[in-house]
Write a protein that holds these residues in place. Sequence first.
Motif, short mmCIF file in Angstrom:
data_model
loop_
_atom_site.label_atom_id
_atom_site.label_comp_id
_atom_site.label_asym_id
_atom_site.label_seq_id
_atom_site.Cartn_x
_atom_site.Cartn_y
_atom_site.Cartn_z
N ASN A 150 0.82 -1.20 0.00
CA ASN A 150 0.00 0.00 0.00
C ASN A 150 0.86 1.26 0.00
O ASN A 150 0.55 2.23 -0.68
CB ASN A 150 -0.95 -0.02 1.21
CG ASN A 150 -2.01 1.05 1.11
OD1 ASN A 150 -2.31 1.53 0.02
ND2 ASN A 150 -2.57 1.41 2.24
N GLN A 151 1.97 1.25 0.76
CA GLN A 151 2.86 2.39 0.79
C GLN A 151 3.54 2.60 -0.58
O GLN A 151 3.70 3.72 -1.04
CB GLN A 151 3.92 2.22 1.87
CG GLN A 151 3.38 2.34 3.27
CD GLN A 151 4.46 2.09 4.31
OE1 GLN A 151 5.51 1.55 4.00
NE2 GLN A 151 4.17 2.47 5.56
N THR A 152 3.92 1.50 -1.20
CA THR A 152 4.54 1.58 -2.52
C THR A 152 3.54 2.14 -3.53
O THR A 152 3.89 2.99 -4.36
CB THR A 152 5.03 0.19 -2.98
OG1 THR A 152 5.87 -0.34 -1.98
CG2 THR A 152 5.76 0.27 -4.30
N HIS A 153 2.30 1.67 -3.44
CA HIS A 153 1.26 2.15 -4.35
C HIS A 153 1.02 3.65 -4.15
O HIS A 153 0.91 4.40 -5.13
CB HIS A 153 -0.03 1.36 -4.11
CG HIS A 153 -1.17 1.78 -4.97
ND1 HIS A 153 -1.20 1.54 -6.33
CD2 HIS A 153 -2.31 2.45 -4.68
CE1 HIS A 153 -2.31 2.04 -6.82
NE2 HIS A 153 -3.01 2.59 -5.84
N LEU A 154 0.94 4.09 -2.91
CA LEU A 154 0.75 5.51 -2.63
C LEU A 154 1.94 6.35 -3.10
O LEU A 154 1.78 7.45 -3.62
CB LEU A 154 0.50 5.74 -1.14
CG LEU A 154 -0.85 5.26 -0.62
CD1 LEU A 154 -0.91 5.41 0.90
CD2 LEU A 154 -1.97 6.03 -1.28
#
Length: 162
Positions: free
Chosen positions: A3-7
């Motif tokens: 999720n952090q990578t996606h954001l």
Amino acid sequence: MANQTHLFLLNILSKRRTWVSLFIIVYGLLLYSCWSLLLSILSWYSSTSSSSSSSSASSGWAALYASVLFGGVFGILSMAAAAAVAVPATLVTWITVLVLLAFCGRPRTSLVEEGRRLTAEISGFAVRIVLREGNIIAAVCALLSFLVLLRRRTQQDENASL
């Protein structure tokens, strides 16, 4: 973690400077590869015209072949540049028309159908323009390079005879 990578990716890709940088990098690579191809065509023409110095007809055909290749390279390069400009302009036009139709009170089903039809029309129109402009530039560059190569060949022949 995903999720952090996606954001993080969404944050980077939402910046205008990211897209400008990607455009500059891709266009720089395209220019570099075209320049290398042009140099190899010119090298081939020089070696062909110097090896067949006795026959002016074969050097004329080599100049014609090289000029067609030059025109093709410049035509492809101009079409890539026009497509890079046409895609955002087409997208803005499409969004504007759909928003105006939505403000006119069209129902969603009608809006979806109209959007599909507009997408096909606008995309087809943009592709036709890009192809026509690329072909015109390719033809002009082929003609100019043919004249330059023939003039260069006659100057080399005159210098060799002196």
